[in-house]
Design a protein around this motif. Structure first.
Motif, PDB file in Angstrom:
ATOM      1  N   SER A  21      15.390  22.175  59.564  1.00  0.00           N
ATOM      2  CA  SER A  21      16.536  21.934  60.426  1.00  0.00           C
ATOM      3  C   SER A  21      17.629  22.933  60.059  1.00  0.00           C
ATOM      4  N   VAL A  22      18.675  22.938  60.868  1.00  0.00           N
ATOM      5  CA  VAL A  22      19.764  23.886  60.623  1.00  0.00           C
ATOM      6  C   VAL A  22      20.376  23.647  59.246  1.00  0.00           C
ATOM      7  N   VAL A  23      20.580  22.371  58.907  1.00  0.00           N
ATOM      8  CA  VAL A  23      21.188  22.057  57.606  1.00  0.00           C
ATOM      9  C   VAL A  23      20.302  22.555  56.475  1.00  0.00           C
ATOM     10  N   GLU A  24      18.986  22.296  56.628  1.00  0.00           N
ATOM     11  CA  GLU A  24      18.066  22.758  55.589  1.00  0.00           C
ATOM     12  C   GLU A  24      18.097  24.274  55.457  1.00  0.00           C
ATOM     13  N   ARG A  25      18.226  24.934  56.602  1.00  0.00           N
ATOM     14  CA  ARG A  25      18.244  26.397  56.551  1.00  0.00           C
ATOM     15  C   ARG A  25      19.482  26.895  55.822  1.00  0.00           C
ATOM     16  N   ILE A  26      20.608  26.224  56.065  1.00  0.00           N
ATOM     17  CA  ILE A  26      21.831  26.634  55.368  1.00  0.00           C
ATOM     18  C   ILE A  26      21.671  26.387  53.868  1.00  0.00           C
ATOM     19  N   LEU A  27      21.083  25.228  53.516  1.00  0.00           N
ATOM     20  CA  LEU A  27      20.867  24.929  52.096  1.00  0.00           C
ATOM     21  C   LEU A  27      19.934  25.950  51.456  1.00  0.00           C
ATOM     22  N   ILE A  28      18.891  26.332  52.215  1.00  0.00           N
ATOM     23  CA  ILE A  28      17.962  27.334  51.688  1.00  0.00           C
ATOM     24  C   ILE A  28      18.695  28.646  51.440  1.00  0.00           C
ATOM     25  N   SER A  29      19.585  29.009  52.382  1.00  0.00           N
ATOM     26  CA  SER A  29      20.341  30.242  52.214  1.00  0.00           C
ATOM     27  C   SER A  29      21.192  30.187  50.958  1.00  0.00           C
ATOM     28  N   ILE A  30      21.813  29.034  50.720  1.00  0.00           N
ATOM     29  CA  ILE A  30      22.662  28.908  49.529  1.00  0.00           C
ATOM     30  C   ILE A  30      21.801  29.004  48.264  1.00  0.00           C
ATOM     31  N   LEU A 374      18.343  40.750  50.423  1.00  0.00           N
ATOM     32  CA  LEU A 374      16.904  40.495  50.505  1.00  0.00           C
ATOM     33  C   LEU A 374      16.606  39.004  50.335  1.00  0.00           C
ATOM     34  N   PHE A 375      17.199  38.426  49.306  1.00  0.00           N
ATOM     35  CA  PHE A 375      16.909  37.018  49.023  1.00  0.00           C
ATOM     36  C   PHE A 375      17.352  36.124  50.168  1.00  0.00           C
ATOM     37  N   ILE A 376      18.525  36.413  50.712  1.00  0.00           N
ATOM     38  CA  ILE A 376      19.032  35.515  51.744  1.00  0.00           C
ATOM     39  C   ILE A 376      18.308  35.738  53.069  1.00  0.00           C
ATOM     40  N   ALA A 377      17.942  36.980  53.324  1.00  0.00           N
ATOM     41  CA  ALA A 377      17.335  37.270  54.630  1.00  0.00           C
ATOM     42  C   ALA A 377      15.875  36.846  54.692  1.00  0.00           C
ATOM     43  N   MET A 378      15.191  36.842  53.552  1.00  0.00           N
ATOM     44  CA  MET A 378      13.744  36.610  53.612  1.00  0.00           C
ATOM     45  C   MET A 378      13.350  35.258  54.207  1.00  0.00           C
ATOM     46  N   PRO A 379      13.997  34.154  53.793  1.00  0.00           N
ATOM     47  CA  PRO A 379      13.560  32.877  54.397  1.00  0.00           C
ATOM     48  C   PRO A 379      13.651  32.904  55.919  1.00  0.00           C
ATOM     49  N   GLU A 380      14.732  33.492  56.450  1.00  0.00           N
ATOM     50  CA  GLU A 380      14.879  33.575  57.901  1.00  0.00           C
ATOM     51  C   GLU A 380      13.826  34.506  58.488  1.00  0.00           C
TER      52      GLU A 380
END
Lengths: 405, 529
Positions: A21-30, A374-380
């Protein structure tokens, strides 16, 4: 459509990213940001050890953030905040300047991605948009009265010229894809080179400022520039530009979410066949999506000319390419482009300070920046790739529906 | 992992270990928000054909995926030949002699039949250094002969028919030593002739002692082929019946949980003026081959014109030309006397042509979008749902809720993504959206393909109701009983040509079957219109 054809580990891997979900994606980014900080700290320590310098990773990150905002924190004394710090300062201006340009470039890429088009050509659209805006303003400014009236006429005019030229230059790969089946990834990369070369040739042969040695147009008159308001003059940042960028973000969001055109664009991006079924004209959608994308890139170029340089010169920084990363980071969501651009802006603004204040070589700073991105962009990026491979978030959604595919 | 490089010896059944080949006891499997299997018990006799019958979403595939090791059950036990077995992965199940033939083939197109069959368990030579193509071919040929599969081991997958591809999949499981074969909706992708061929192979397999489990939602084939039928509804076993004593009606009732009208009830048609007229239509493919060859058809107001034919005889191209998705190479399409051959798809929609597409998951719905957004598809320029360039999402939401209400779409709400609906409910969303557009003409292409019995009845009623309101309906279907029951006139298409237009009440199944195969029946009264 089934995801069974990929090996189980591949599916498991992508499924982790696809179903968030969007929230999970934000948490993953953090989480990715924190991981990036830890990993790059290790690199810093290693680099310090090898070079015999004692780099302190914590200090480096503190200076990175602090430097980006003009030292709001007092790192040397017990007090937390610097006395007399004001958000209006030169470093903050630099950070926000980068942010502003990246918002436009990021929006340009995001719009194309939403229509399932990969516009690598934002850089070229930006180069030509910026050149056209500079030339048009140099040419038109003498006929327009000065003062506030002149600015109110010339600045929108300059941005419009940038948008039109960038849009037309984006329409070319769009038309090539729509009517000649040429892959836009290839054509836009080629058109980037063509844009840079053409701009260089035009300026050096016809439009160079004769008083200068460099390949640079005549200066855009002050009345037509995006000058610093509130922020200090010479800081290359105008609050007006940032406000326009934020408005553009809302505008793009609105177009995608609330207009028939945006609906067609999104359906075309998700399921081309469904778009045709629903009455969208596939060819026209490709051309108009690329034009809109190019227009946003052209505005970024115009802003660069009108706000940063005050003319057009060769050696346009790679804002258009950074826009790709910004867009991926933002999950191609226009609103997400704002924080993604800000992160980029902070990294750019802050890295100068690391070099100045701590003597850390700029190459190492670039490594840190790259690690974080790199780290932040990879999950997306994995999420986009997973979607493209057709991997579904889970097998749970539909059960037993085997007969209807 | 058992590296079976030789085909296994036949298990001719019986032996020292009596009892069912497969026994699943009180299997419970939950997914977030759904109980897919609720204490399901299933016993499959050795050497029999056991059909799992149920609507889409009843839990048939889930149960079989538990058996095959794709899912782990939360409760219950699986026994194979009387021994308790719970498979963690499909490989465990394969090693234990279970094979699954999926609806979507997993074959490498550019490789041969023998290579595909042996893939993963290749015979080797030179101490395992090289692939032994010869023994692979021979092993596959031997297996193919034993079960009368009629397959050429050296043929490339890309060159063989769908039915043959399915046989390759079956061979793959046999090669790996399967005694229990699970078929997931095996007939969904086959032509009627290929179905007959499959059923012949099924007999062959059971004669040689294999145990077969069939997943299907088609009543007819369940009754034709099974020794036992277990009906699942909403994740529960609602009964195991003997096909000898069961009737279609009783099975349908078990599946749906209420009485189902299998026959369509309709009054005689009252045809009015010509609504849709197709003249001299020709569609060629990229190679210049005529896929639609000089077709003339008319659909009048208040009638259903059915088009029967085996899939792939030009129906898709014909439909695409009529609804504005393709411009024909020759000929014209008129809507109420106006030439609409060249106008865009959007204009077709605006002129009152609705279209239920055959491929609902690629065309009719955007799978990622929720039902509100899907309710707008095709309506995004309709003034009822827009004001200027702006979409009126309020009105669209109301519309989505109307569709859900009126067309009995089973969904948690309008905000649910269409991909999480079952096939039948997805189809109801499309049918509802297309009918509520208040069309003059509706083109329905395989409107009930992959749809459960209860929804089929409903969709049929809707089409008849439209007809009775004086709309023109063009119905394309490969289900003979469907076109026969719904149509007022029935055109049979073969290789892009209309063989004949017949009266569906008068014509016999046999004659339609012959026409579908491209033959004109003897002593046949019909004639071209």
């Amino acid at each position: 459509m089934s995801d069974r054809q990929y090996p189980a580990p591949v599916q498991r891997f992508f499924r982790f990213f696809v179903g968030n979900s969007v929230v999970e994606r934000i948490l993953i980014s953090i989480a990715a940001l924190i991981t990036a900080v830890i990993v790059s700290s290790l690199i810093v320590l290693a680099a310090g050890y090898l070079s015999g310098e004692a780099y302190n990773p914590l200090e480096i990150f503190a200076v990175l953030v602090n430097g980006a905002f003009g030292s709001p924190f007092d790192l040397d004394s017990a007090r937390l905040f610097t006395e007399g710090w004001s958000p209006v300062n030169f470093s903050m201006g630099t950070t926000l300047k980068e942010t502003t340009l990246l918002i436009f470039a990021g929006l340009a890429v995001a719009v194309a991605f939403r229509g399932d088009l990969f516009n690598i050509g934002v850089q070229g659209q930006l180069v030509l948009g910026g050149l056209a805006a500079a030339l048009a303003l140099v040419w038109v400014a003498p006929f327009v009265p000065g003062g506030l009236v002149g600015s109110l006429l010339l600045i929108p005019f300059g941005l419009l010229v940038g948008a039109i030229v960038g849009g037309l230059y984006g329409a070319i790969p769009g038309a090539l894809k729509a009517y000649a089946d040429a892959n836009e990834v290839i054509t836009t990369i080629m058109l980037n080179t063509i844009a840079t070369g053409t701009a260089f040739f035009l300026v050096s042969a016809y439009f160079a400022d004769p008083t200068l040695q460099s390949v640079k147009t005549k200066a855009i008159p002050d009345v037509a520039r995006l000058n610093g308001i509130i922020f200090p003059q010479g800081g290359q940042f105008s609050l007006v530009a940032l406000v326009l960028a934020l408005l553009a973000t809302v505008g793009v969001y609105y177009v995608l979410r609330y207009t028939s055109f945006g609906y067609d664009l999104r359906v075309s991006g998700k399921q081309a066949k469904a778009a045709l079924y629903g009455g969208a004209n596939a060819e026209r959608m490709v051309v108009s999506t690329m034009s809109l994308s190019g227009a946003l890139g052209g505005i970024a170029g115009a802003m660069w000319s009108m706000m940063v340089i005050g003319a057009w010169r060769q050696g346009v920084p790679s804002i258009g390419f950074d826009g790709i990363t910004v867009s991926v980071l933002a999950g191609n969501n226009p609103i997400g482009v704002i924080p993604a651009s800000l992160l980029f802006g902070v990294l750019k603004g802050g890295s100068n300070a690391i070099n100045f204040q701590l003597g850390v070589p700029p190459e190492l700073v670039a490594v840190l920046r790259g690690m974080i991105i790199l780290f932040i962009a990879m999950p997306e990026a994995f999420r986009m790739l997973g979607n493209r491979l057709g991997i579904k978030p889970s097998q749970a959604a539909v059960t037993g529906g085997g007969g209807d595919e | 992992m058992a590296q079976t490089t030789q085909p296994p010896e036949d298990d001719t059944g019986g032996g020292t270990d009596p009892g069912p080949a497969v026994k699943m006891e009180n299997i419970t499997k939950r997914f977030p928000g759904v109980v897919a299997n609720d204490q399901v018990t299933l016993e499959v006799e050795r050497g029999s054909v056991h059909t799992l019958l149920g609507e889409n979403g009843a839990g048939k595939s889930t149960l079989m995926n538990v058996l095959y090791g794709l899912y782990q059950q939360e409760g219950g036990t699986v026994y194979l030949n009387g021994q308790e077995r719970n498979f963690q992965t499909p490989q465990d199940a394969i090693d234990a002699g279970i094979g699954m033939i999926h609806q979507h083939f997993m074959l490498v197109d550019t490789m041969t039949v023998a290579e595909n069959v042996t893939l993963g368990n290749e015979p080797r030579k030179w101490n395992g250094l090289a692939y032994d193509a010869k023994s692979a071919r021979e092993a596959v040929r031997e297996l193919s002969d034993r079960y009368n599969f009629d397959l050429d081991p050296t043929a490339k997958i890309e060159d063989i028919s769908v039915g043959e591809k399915q046989r390759v999949e079956i061979l793959k499981t046999l090669y790996r030593g399967a005694d229990v074969l699970i078929f997931d909706e095996p007939t969904a992708v086959l032509t009627p002739q290929e179905v007959d061929e499959l059923f012949r192979i099924v007999d062959e397999l059971t004669e040689q002692g294999k145990t077969l489990i069939f997943i299907t939602h088609k009543l007819g084939e369940a009754m034709e082929i099974s020794d036992d039928i277990t009906v699942l509804r909403d994740g529960e076993n609602v009964g195991t019946v003997d096909p000898e004593t069961a009737t279609r009606e009783s099975l349908a009732e078990l599946m749906v949980g209420r009485e189902v009208m299998l026959e369509v009830e309709k009054e005689d048609s009252q045809p009015g003026e010509t609504a849709l007229s197709i003249s001299d239509l020709v569609v060629e493919n990229d190679n210049g081959v005529r896929q639609v060859n000089d077709i003339d058809l008319t659909v009048r107001e208040g009638e259903v014109l059915g088009i029967a034919g085996v899939d792939g005889n030009g129906q898709s191209q014909l439909v695409d030309s009529v609804v504005g998705l393709e411009v024909p190479d020759e000929g014209t399409v008129d809507l109420y006397g106006e030439d609409v051959t060249d106008i865009s798809r959007r204009e077709h929609i605006e002129r009152g042509m609705s279209f239920v597409p055959e491929d609902r998951q690629a065309r009719g719905l955007v799978m990622d979008f929720d039902l509100v957004e899907n309710a707008l598809l095709g309506n995004q320029y309709d003034p009822d749902f827009t004001s200027g360039p702006r979409v009126d999402w309020e009105a669209t939401r109301d519309h989505a809720e109307t569709i859900i209400d009126r067309y009995d779409v089973r969904t948690p709400g309008a905000d649910t993504a269409s991909e999480s609906l079952s096939g039948g409910n997805q189809q109801k969303v499309i049918v509802g959206r297309e009918i509520l557009r208040d069309p003059d003409v509706i083109v329905a292409s395989h409107p009930t393909r992959g749809v459960d019995v209860g929804s089929i009845e409903f969709i049929h009623d809707q089409l008849v109701e439209l007809r009775d309101e004086g709309k023109g309906v063009l119905l394309v279907s490969s289900k003979l009983d469907e076109v026969q029951q719904l149509s007022d006139r029935l055109a049979v298409i073969y290789e892009g040509e209309i063989m004949d237009i017949v009266d569906p009440e008068e014509v016999t199944d046999r004659d339609v079957g012959l026409l579908m195969a491209g033959e004109v029946p003897d002593e046949y009264g019909g004639g071209n219109e």
